[in-house]
Design an enzyme around this catalytic site. Structure first.
Site, PDB file in Angstrom:
ATOM      1  N   CYS A  12       0.852  -1.185   0.000  1.00 11.76           N
ATOM      2  CA  CYS A  12       0.000   0.000   0.000  1.00 11.76           C
ATOM      3  C   CYS A  12       0.887   1.233   0.000  1.00 11.76           C
ATOM      4  O   CYS A  12       2.115   1.122  -0.063  1.00 11.76           O
ATOM      5  CB  CYS A  12      -1.010  -0.017   1.144  1.00 11.76           C
ATOM      6  SG  CYS A  12      -0.473   0.726   2.695  1.00 11.76           S
ATOM      7  N   ASP A  13       0.309   2.406   0.087  1.00 10.52           N
ATOM      8  CA  ASP A  13       1.077   3.632  -0.131  1.00 10.52           C
ATOM      9  C   ASP A  13       1.597   4.280   1.144  1.00 10.52           C
ATOM     10  O   ASP A  13       2.147   5.374   1.089  1.00 10.52           O
ATOM     11  CB  ASP A  13       0.225   4.639  -0.924  1.00 10.52           C
ATOM     12  CG  ASP A  13      -1.195   4.736  -0.397  1.00 10.52           C
ATOM     13  OD1 ASP A  13      -1.555   3.955   0.494  1.00 10.52           O
ATOM     14  OD2 ASP A  13      -1.948   5.592  -0.883  1.00 10.52           O
ATOM     15  N   PHE A 602      -5.047  -3.925  -1.453  1.00 10.86           N
ATOM     16  CA  PHE A 602      -4.811  -2.520  -1.737  1.00 10.86           C
ATOM     17  C   PHE A 602      -5.484  -2.210  -3.072  1.00 10.86           C
ATOM     18  O   PHE A 602      -5.094  -2.748  -4.114  1.00 10.86           O
ATOM     19  CB  PHE A 602      -3.315  -2.183  -1.793  1.00 10.86           C
ATOM     20  CG  PHE A 602      -3.072  -0.726  -2.097  1.00 10.86           C
ATOM     21  CD1 PHE A 602      -3.414   0.240  -1.173  1.00 10.86           C
ATOM     22  CD2 PHE A 602      -2.547  -0.321  -3.315  1.00 10.86           C
ATOM     23  CE1 PHE A 602      -3.232   1.603  -1.453  1.00 10.86           C
ATOM     24  CE2 PHE A 602      -2.359   1.029  -3.604  1.00 10.86           C
ATOM     25  CZ  PHE A 602      -2.705   1.993  -2.671  1.00 10.86           C
TER      26      PHE A 602
END
Ligand SMILES: Nc1nc2c(c(=O)[nH]1)N[C@H]1C(S)=C(S)[C@@H](COP(=O)(O)OP(=O)(O)OC[C@H]3O[C@@H](n4cnc5c(=O)[nH]c(N)nc54)[C@H](O)[C@@H]3O)O[C@H]1N2
Ligand SMILES: Nc1nc2c(c(=O)[nH]1)N[C@H]1C(S)=C(S)[C@@H](COP(=O)(O)OP(=O)(O)OC[C@H]3O[C@@H](n4cnc5c(=O)[nH]c(N)nc54)[C@H](O)[C@@H]3O)O[C@H]1N2
Ligand code: SF4
Ligand SMILES: [Mo]
Length: 731
Positions: A12-13, A602
């Site tokens: 994920c970010d 995600f």
């Protein structure tokens, strides 16, 4: 032989630093970092990384389309052949139609290693048409924040006494480090205010919960300002010395008496007063970034209202509030690597969106250039990659309808573009119109299936990196390679470098490898990657507060612009306002919102990863029990959720925590297991992007981003999608 390294997870970010262990050249285990400060920063997607990195379906060899576009028939070719053919075809397109007919879509965080080489290449070539999922996330928020005070601030969770979450709902397995930061702040005495139509996980434990109607955040903020101004809870000195437009703003706020705000939001006015007081009176309060206000019809106003609330309550650039970081002194930022000054004004003006929805395009970037250079030392601040983008809707319209000019070549790198913007049918039509599509991917996604060439990407355990936060903060985190990528897989850095060398930009791309690039970026602080790696795993510049006292703010006036001079110059309302979304009707009686991120995935990813998919085998619509009764639906029934734009098939999950009259639809569902039996692996069955319109009445005016929070829909009972089985990946 076993080895241990430390890598930044890019599933994920949010970028947790994890401990990576390999044996005999294969990643074996991902666990939390040894440093106690980072020990809680891992979720079950992170521990599942070996399943992703070693997955049997990883793309490992370049593929060239041999069937019809989208038919999913391929020939394996060498990397050299793929790059030669892509360069030759792109050159032909540029010569025949112009460089602006290349559009690129990417998100940056998962491919990690682009180092803005995409923008650099495009700027040298002459194309302004770069788009990204960040246009619906922190990227557009960054761009809109700059209109008010010239940068995108970061919350000081360590010292704050009040956290306001506009929908934003971090959990143990969703944005774990932010979840942990909120919990520690709570232990230090911070109060939490949640604004969410649902009783979300954060709402359940909040000190105050305002259950507003979806899409009404801007009206709520105007209500808070009404209380703050009427009760004199604002920082008069700061407003007098450092803000412009206070009187106009106050007059605008007076148009929103609490009765009006109550009737728009559906929240009792006494609760609005209580929340506004708690925020304004706290000794240090933060409104962390949230995607909820990135994705609604009054988005520009809502984001501006957050920035205005920070400023007028004296929470800007102070301890416990939100600080304006500026560029790193230690690492050359992507804003510089992108060479935005090399793209001519003529080409910048061709950026799609420049004329009608300019807020995050070059048009505004150019207007803020001088003040940004004056305050922050460099003219282009590409914070979270989002401050000089083309507008995605304008790009897909151009791809589908060749107006105002056609797009002929489309590259998607680490981005499942077909499903990651509104109006999936139009995106599909646009993709079918292309002469050249290139995908850079680790798995065969629906977007990749539509490509002419697919290049296999490496993953974070296979490359060296130093992660910054895309100019948002000055933190630098070490990410080490522990294994070699499969045969022909490589980084997006390599892709742009190799393409540039084939198209005459050798001089501007002097780096041979990622390590060369890292050495170059670190040269600002006189270190090499090897030296950085040997000396630290993470570093950050000490924050400085109230920097504006020396340099002012990076806006045209040098002050906090409560009334935005940039918006005024562009012909928009300089003051924030509330605009109602498309009305619900008898035919479409529910307010539908997309989101509530799913812990195991995600975005559009990981539906093919067995250990994760087993946790959530099918897409779910959330519905309040009264609405379920009314529709004669039970938990687990399959339904079609319909809007005027399209329909999604999913299961009903009846939840007391839902707000009546609202339906939640998840983002990004497709069925990798249906590859070969359903068109594009079921990309049109359950994807929220088919539901969301990008007609003008659904778009925020200034940015042109879509309304994902409260659009009209209806549900009808149906059966499970053909060939679908809940057990398909479990057993
Ligand atoms: N309709 C709709 N659109 C949305 C949203 C929504 O809710 N609805 N949400 C928006 C938001 S908030 C965001 S942040 C964006 C997210 O947009 P993206 O960040 O693009 O999200 P993903 O869907 O995860 O697509 C990433 C793709 O990259 C691939 N990938 C992963 N790692 C690597 C790698 O190391 N190398 C390469 N080459 N590829 C890799 C994955 O397989 C996946 O297909 O989408 C936005 N778009
Ligand atoms: N596991 C996992 N974690 C993720 C992601 C993921 O895909 N999977 N994606 C990451 C990314 S890129 C992002 S952008 C974030 C997003 O994550 P969050 O910021 O948490 O956003 P969502 O989960 O979409 O929705 C959060 C809440 O917003 C509420 N909501 C819906 N409409 C409105 C509205 O109009 N106003 C208000 N105030 N609230 C509303 C919903 O009820 C929901 O409870 O998550 C990140 N974390
Ligand atoms: S929250 Fe999970 S998926 Fe996201 S970076 Fe951290 S470990 Fe990876
Ligand atoms: Mo996001």
């Amino acid at each position: 032989m076993s080895t241990t390294k430390y890598s930044v997870c890019t599933i994920c970010d949010i970028g947790c630093q994890l401990r990576t262990e390999a044996e005999d050249g294969k990643v074996k285990r991902m666990i939390a970092h040894d440093n106690p400060m980072l020990a809680n920063n891992i979720c079950y997607k992170g521990t599942a990384a070996p399943h992703i990195h070693n997955h049997k379906d990883r793309l490992t060899v370049p593929l060239k389309r041999v069937g019809e576009r989208g038919e999913d028939k391929w020939q394996e070719i060498s990397y050299e052949q793929a790059m030669d053919e892509i360069a030759e075809k792109l050159q032909g397109i540029v010569t025949q139609y112009g460089p602006e007919t290349l559009a690129v879509s990417t998100s940056g965080w998962n491919t990690q290693t682009t180092h803005s080489m995409d923008r650099r290449f495009m700027n040298l070539l002459g194309s302004p048409n770069w788009i990204s999922g960040v246009a619906l996330c922190a990227g557009n928020t960054a761009a809109v924040n700059r209109l008010t005070y010239g940068w995108f601030p970061q919350p000081d969770f360590g010292n704050t006494k009040c956290i306001v979450l506009f929908g934003h709902n971090p959990r143990k397995h969703s944005w774990t480090p932010i979840f942990n930061a909120i919990n520690s702040a709570r232990k230090n005495g911070a109060k939490v205010i949640v604004l969410d139509p649902r009783i979300s996980d954060q709402a359940e434990t909040a000190d105050i919960h305002l259950r507003l109607r979806a899409g009404t955040d801007a009206a709520m903020c105007l209500g808070w300002l009404k209380v703050i101004f009427d009760e004199g809870l604002y920082d008069r000195d700061f407003v007098e010395q450092w803000c412009t437009g206070f009187d106009e703003l106050r007059a605008r706020v007076d148009e929103y008496p609490l009765e009006r705000v109550e009737s728009i939001t559906g929240v009792d006015r006494n609760l609005i007063i209580e929340a506004a007081r708690a925020y304004a009176n706290a000794d240090g309060a933060v409104i962390p970034w949230t995607p909820i206000t990135d994705q609604q019809i009054s988005s520009t106003s809502a984001i501006r209202l957050h920035s205005i609330l920070r400023a007028v309550t004296g929470n800007l650039d102070v301890v416990g509030g939100e600080s304006l970081g500026g560029f790193s002194d230690a690492y050359i930022p992507e804003s510089e690597l992108g060479l935005h000054e090399r793209l001519s004004d003529t080409q910048k003006a061709k950026q799609l969106g420049f004329d009608d929805h300019p807020a995050f395009t070059y048009r505004v970037a150019e207007m803020l250039k001088e003040s940004t250079e004056k305050v922050w030392g460099f003219p282009y601040a590409d914070i979270v990659m989002g401050c000089q983008m083309a507008n995605p809707t304008n790009v897909f319209r151009a791809m589908a309808h060749s107006a105002p000019y056609p797009i002929k070549a489309f590259f998607a790198l680490g981005n499942n573009a077909l499903m990651s913007y509104p109006n999936q049918h139009q995106i599909h039509e646009g993709l079918l119109n292309q002469e050249l599509i290139v995908a850079h991917e680790i798995f065969m996604t629906p977007t990749a299936m539509l490509a002419d060439y697919i290049l296999p990407g490496d993953v974070f355990s296979e490359r060296n990196h130093i992660a910054d936060t895309w100019s948002w903060s000055t933190r630098l985190s070490l990410s080490q390679k522990i294994v070699e990528p499969p045969a022909q897989a490589s980084s997006t850095f390599q892709f742009w470098r190799d393409l540039a060398h084939r198209m005459g930009f050798t001089e501007e791309f002097p780096w041979e490898s990622l390590e060369d690039m890292l050495d170059y970026r670190l040269s600002r602080s006189g270190r090499t990657f090897a030296e950085f790696e040997a000396s630290t795993f993470m570093e950050m510049q000490a924050p400085q507060f109230r920097k504006y006292r020396q340099r002012g703010f990076a806006t045209p006036s040098g002050k906090v612009e409560l009334a935005s001079s940039v918006l005024a110059d562009l012909g928009f309302d300089p003051l924030p306002y509330y605009r109602e979304g498309p009305a619900l009707t008898e035919d479409y009686p529910y307010a539908v919102f997309t989101g509530v991120r799913e812990d195991p995935f995600f975005q559009t990813g990981q539906r093919n990863i067995e250990v994760l998919r087993a946790r959530c085998p099918s897409p779910k619509l959330f519905l309040h029990p009264d609405d379920a009764n009314q529709e004669q639906l039970s938990d687990g029934d399959w339904v079609r959720l319909e809007t005027k734009s399209g329909a999604v098939t999913a299961k009903i999950s009846v939840q007391d925590s839902m707000k009546q009259g609202h339906i939640r639809v998840p983002h990004g569902w497709w069925y990798p297991e249906l590859r070969g039996t359903e068109k594009l692996a079921g990309a049109f069955i359950s994807s929220d992007a088919v539901l969301c319109s990008d007609d003008d009445e659904f778009l925020d005016k200034e940015q042109g981003i879509p309304h994902f929070k409260g659009f009209p829909g209806r549900i009808v009972k149906t059966t499970a999608p053909a060939n679908f089985s809940d057990q398909v990946l479990n057993g």
